[in-house]
Design a protein around this motif. Structure first.
Motif, PDB file in Angstrom:
ATOM      1  N   CYS A   1       0.805  -1.223   0.000  1.00 37.72           N
ATOM      2  CA  CYS A   1       0.000   0.000   0.000  1.00 37.72           C
ATOM      3  C   CYS A   1       0.837   1.271   0.000  1.00 37.72           C
ATOM      4  N   ARG A   2       2.100   1.162   0.304  1.00 34.73           N
ATOM      5  CA  ARG A   2       2.890   2.327   0.701  1.00 34.73           C
ATOM      6  C   ARG A   2       2.818   3.511  -0.263  1.00 34.73           C
ATOM      7  N   PRO A   3       2.885   3.329  -1.591  1.00 41.07           N
ATOM      8  CA  PRO A   3       2.813   4.513  -2.456  1.00 41.07           C
ATOM      9  C   PRO A   3       1.534   5.313  -2.263  1.00 41.07           C
ATOM     10  N   ALA A   4       0.430   4.628  -1.999  1.00 40.24           N
ATOM     11  CA  ALA A   4      -0.833   5.333  -1.757  1.00 40.24           C
ATOM     12  C   ALA A   4      -0.839   5.964  -0.370  1.00 40.24           C
ATOM     13  N   LEU A   5      -0.224   5.319   0.602  1.00 40.62           N
ATOM     14  CA  LEU A   5      -0.136   5.902   1.945  1.00 40.62           C
ATOM     15  C   LEU A   5       0.660   7.199   1.887  1.00 40.62           C
ATOM     16  N   ARG A   6       1.726   7.174   1.105  1.00 41.08           N
ATOM     17  CA  ARG A   6       2.560   8.379   0.970  1.00 41.08           C
ATOM     18  C   ARG A   6       1.766   9.518   0.344  1.00 41.08           C
ATOM     19  N   LEU A   7       0.978   9.223  -0.693  1.00 38.47           N
ATOM     20  CA  LEU A   7       0.194  10.282  -1.323  1.00 38.47           C
ATOM     21  C   LEU A   7      -0.914  10.780  -0.394  1.00 38.47           C
ATOM     22  N   ALA A   8      -1.471   9.899   0.432  1.00 40.63           N
ATOM     23  CA  ALA A   8      -2.476  10.340   1.406  1.00 40.63           C
ATOM     24  C   ALA A   8      -1.873  11.394   2.328  1.00 40.63           C
ATOM     25  N   ALA A   9      -0.651  11.120   2.795  1.00 41.80           N
ATOM     26  CA  ALA A   9       0.021  12.072   3.673  1.00 41.80           C
ATOM     27  C   ALA A   9       0.411  13.338   2.930  1.00 41.80           C
ATOM     28  N   LEU A  10       0.914  13.191   1.706  1.00 41.81           N
ATOM     29  CA  LEU A  10       1.317  14.346   0.907  1.00 41.81           C
ATOM     30  C   LEU A  10       0.137  15.260   0.624  1.00 41.81           C
ATOM     31  N   MET A  11      -1.017  14.682   0.342  1.00 38.52           N
ATOM     32  CA  MET A  11      -2.213  15.484   0.058  1.00 38.52           C
ATOM     33  C   MET A  11      -2.898  15.988   1.332  1.00 38.52           C
ATOM     34  N   SER A  12      -2.565  15.393   2.471  1.00 41.39           N
ATOM     35  CA  SER A  12      -3.231  15.711   3.740  1.00 41.39           C
ATOM     36  C   SER A  12      -4.740  15.505   3.655  1.00 41.39           C
ATOM     37  N   VAL A  13      -5.148  14.451   2.965  1.00 46.28           N
ATOM     38  CA  VAL A  13      -6.567  14.119   2.910  1.00 46.28           C
ATOM     39  C   VAL A  13      -6.931  13.242   4.098  1.00 46.28           C
ATOM     40  N   HIS A  14      -8.213  13.182   4.395  1.00 47.56           N
ATOM     41  CA  HIS A  14      -8.671  12.466   5.582  1.00 47.56           C
ATOM     42  C   HIS A  14      -8.894  10.987   5.265  1.00 47.56           C
ATOM     43  N   SER A  15      -7.801  10.311   4.965  1.00 46.94           N
ATOM     44  CA  SER A  15      -7.835   8.872   4.692  1.00 46.94           C
ATOM     45  C   SER A  15      -7.416   8.115   5.950  1.00 46.94           C
ATOM     46  N   LEU A  16      -8.154   7.058   6.268  1.00 48.84           N
ATOM     47  CA  LEU A  16      -7.831   6.232   7.429  1.00 48.84           C
ATOM     48  C   LEU A  16      -7.437   4.835   6.958  1.00 48.84           C
ATOM     49  N   PHE A  17      -6.382   4.311   7.545  1.00 50.33           N
ATOM     50  CA  PHE A  17      -5.908   2.982   7.188  1.00 50.33           C
ATOM     51  C   PHE A  17      -5.792   2.150   8.471  1.00 50.33           C
ATOM     52  N   VAL A  18      -6.484   1.029   8.480  1.00 52.01           N
ATOM     53  CA  VAL A  18      -6.536   0.175   9.661  1.00 52.01           C
ATOM     54  C   VAL A  18      -5.757  -1.100   9.360  1.00 52.01           C
TER      55      VAL A  18
END
Length: 667
Positions: A446-463
């Motif tokens: 998942c990591r490339p998408a996790l990085r973009l979630a953080a870069l965009m500062s969107v409210h994505s939650l990963f459990v």
């Protein structure tokens, strides 16, 4: 329309398209960096979408019912910036002139939050495609939840422009497959089928039948043989819009670098044309060779018609929404709340407090919390990568989204990367707080998408569950070791590794309130429950780290997750041997780092020896334990054995913690 009128319109269209082409060419040339080929070839597509087809209001780029445009082949960013500028978005010509320069709002690849009208960050190929699938999913769910007879408050399309690279990437396979399964009929992908990749002709590495591939995914597929044929392009898009159940792929045969002396070659893919080639391209397309960043008045006036049309569409929506509010006040109030990203009043009162009478795995606690707040946080929406039975991330009283689009449970299948990209798209769409879940070790996928979630500062939650070697018999392939530190290293990404059920509840509250990307690492094994009142768990978690026992002055034991219970036992043993140990639980490095220096000094005083215990890589802990501290961690792979045995054999036991603590105290 008469032939004369038709000819005049055609000439105006071409003038407007060429204005877009050469804004991109000039931006790349001035920067001496970028990709002019795709803008030259795809400008007719962008012009048609922005000027005629899409529903959008440049004066309000965040209008919730706008059509979305995702430039998945983000290296063609100059095409997007030119389109936004000409359409009337707040992106002045000065920004195009500063393309790829420090401090500009026109970075090399589109970045969410930098320029109005940029829907998501598209850099690594394929992720824009994946996020677009998430955006279309969000649209379908919100439409099902909030639309009423005669009132479609959510009714928009998601358009994607992608290239060969996007479709080669594995994430496009994952998300295209799921898009077909989910019947995302309002997703329309225009594929820039130009037969060229960066290394040369696509036949070197990409020979599959794309049409058959997408038909096998249950997509509606069309082919436009000339990317400059606006009539054929418009007809194909109209047919795609008419197909309401299947997502659509429109293959568009374009010429990369159209009009340039390097057309049809990889030479226009990743570098500026060069001065002489720019002049020749302008000459070939009838453009003034001596002008840069030039937009003829007729072209500007033609592009300017977008603004009043967008304003009119937005005003019509506002009028309809006013009637909707009168007819359906309750869903309207909820809709307004969720699109403002505001949580319901007193929602947190539904968060449960767990009793201490029996141990609870934190993954199970997470399920209890999710279902307890489901009614007051209806915007919480997501699922797992074929692991809902293991990650416990399912709403018990809701159907599957696939069966009923009102349903809040998304079965992503074994598509970890695609899932997380889709979650990011849902978050960027607005109106939802989306989540995805899988085993923690698969966060690597998942990591490339996790990085973009953080870069965009969107409210994505990963459990993420099964968070350590404590998961047991599945062994090293399923036992995370370096993953906690790897994800903690991502800027702007909040980490949560709760010690028990009550910390898990507190972490869920913070994850929802912080409105930024975060992940949870939850246990498979049962853990003792901390007394919420005694330890002030919820207040402590808000500070990222807090003292469970602050009486010891000889040494401080710090732990996260399942190791907190271990160090509490070790502190008792040390006390019986005359050594007083304080115990600190640190569920979130990031939140702790945000605290004041005074708080940090009071919790972890500099001169007191510190021992950190965590069933994961030790790298990263030394900033907290200091030069006079130590770490009991795991800098090797795990082993296949029952969880308690694996933990014990790898040093996570009271005796080892006591031994290390005594050595530090004697220093």
């Amino acid at each position: 329309m008469s032939d004369q009128q038709s000819d005049k319109q055609h000439a105006l269209d071409q003038l407007s398209i060429n204005a877009l082409r050469f804004l991109a060419v000039d931006a790349v040339e001035k920067a001496k960096s970028g990709h002019p080929g795709a803008p030259l070839g795809c400008a007719p597509i962008a012009y048609l979408l922005y000027h005629k087809i899409m529903k959008h209001d440049p004066a309000d780029p965040m209008w919730i019912d706008r059509d979305r445009f995702i430039l998945s082949n983000g290296h063609a960013s100059a095409l997007l910036y030119g389109s936004l500028h000409l359409s009337g978005y707040d992106l002045p010509m000065a920004q195009l002139e500063q393309f790829r320069q420090w401090g500009s709002h026109t970075p090399g690849h589109p970045e969410y939050g930098e320029a109005p009208g940029v829907e998501v960050t598209t850099g690594p190929l394929g992720q824009g495609f994946g996020m677009a699938v998430g955006i279309a999913t969000a649209e379908k769910h919100l439409a099902a939840v909030y639309n009423r007879d005669g009132h479609k408050v959510i009714n928009h399309h998601t358009y994607v422009l992608c290239g060969d690279g996007d479709l080669m990437e594995g994430i496009s396979h994952e998300t295209a497959s799921l898009a077909g399964t989910l019947n995302l009929g309002k997703l329309i992908v225009l594929y820039d089928d130009n037969l060229i990749s960066l290394d040369g002709p696509t036949e070197l590495s990409y020979t599959e039948d794309v049409t058959q591939r997408f038909e096998a995914y249950h997509w509606h597929v069309q082919m436009v043989h000339d990317g400059n044929d606006l009539v054929a392009l418009e007809a194909a898009i109209a047919a795609a819009k008419a197909e309401t159940t299947r997502p659509s792929l429109i293959r568009v045969r374009t010429v990369i670098g159209y009009g340039s002396p390097k057309a049809g070659t990889s030479k226009v893919h990743g570098e500026a044309l060069g001065g002489e080639a720019v002049k020749e391209t302008k000459k070939n397309l009838g453009w003034p060779e001596d002008k840069t960043f030039y937009v003829p008045e007729e072209a500007r006036a033609n592009w300017d018609t977008i603004k009043p049309r967008g304003k009119k569409a937005h005003e019509a929506w506002n009028a309809d929404f006013k009637e909707y509010k009168t007819a359906y006040p309750e869903p309207a109030a909820e809709f307004e709340r969720v699109i403002k990203a505001e949580l319901a009043k007193d929602w947190q009162k539904k968060i449960p407090v767990f009793p201490t009478d029996k141990p609870v795995a934190t993954r199970n606690a997470g399920q209890v919390v999710m279902n307890a707040i489901a009614g007051v946080v209806p915007e919480l929406f997501g699922g797992a990568a074929d692991l809902t039975a293991s990650t416990k991330t399912i709403f018990k009283d809701s159907p599957s989204f696939h069966v009923d689009p009102k349903g809040r449970n998304v079965f992503f299948g074994v598509r970890e990367f695609g899932m997380c990209a889709m979650v990011n798209g849902m978050a960027a769409h607005g109106g939802l707080i989306p989540f995805g879940s899988t085993f923690f070790v698969f966060s690597d996928y998942c990591r490339p998408a996790l990085r973009l979630a953080a870069l965009m500062s969107v409210h994505s939650l990963f459990v993420f569950t099964h968070d350590s070697v404590g998961l047991g018999e599945d062994g090293p392939t399923h036992q995370p070791v370096e993953h906690l530190m790897a994800l903690r290293a991502i800027p702007q990404f909040t980490d949560f590794r709760p010690a028990d059920a009550n910390e898990t509840a507190a972490c869920w509250q913070l994850a929802l309130e912080r409105k930024s990307a975060s992940f949870m690492a939850l246990s498979r094994q049962d853990l003792p429950v901390l007394d919420n009142e005694k330890y002030k768990v919820h207040e402590g978690v808000k500070k990222g780290a807090y003292a469970l026992d602050n009486s010891g002055k000889d040494i401080i034991l710090i732990a996260t997750g399942s190791e907190v219970a271990l160090v509490l036992k070790a502190a008792e043993e040390l006390k019986s041997q005359g050594i007083n140990a304080s115990v600190v639980s640190m569920p979130s490095f990031k939140i702790y780092d945000e605290q004041s220096d005074e708080y940090k000094a009071s919790l972890l005083p500099e001169n007191t020896p510190k021992l950190a215990v965590e069933a994961g890589a030790t790298m990263g802990w030394y900033k907290y334990v200091g030069h006079n501290g130590a770490v009991i961690g795991l800098d090797r792979f795990g082993a296949s054995a029952p969880g308690p045995i694996a933990l014990d054999k790898l040093g996570f036991n009271v005796a080892n913690v006591v031994e290390h603590a005594k050595k530090l105290v004697k220093k």
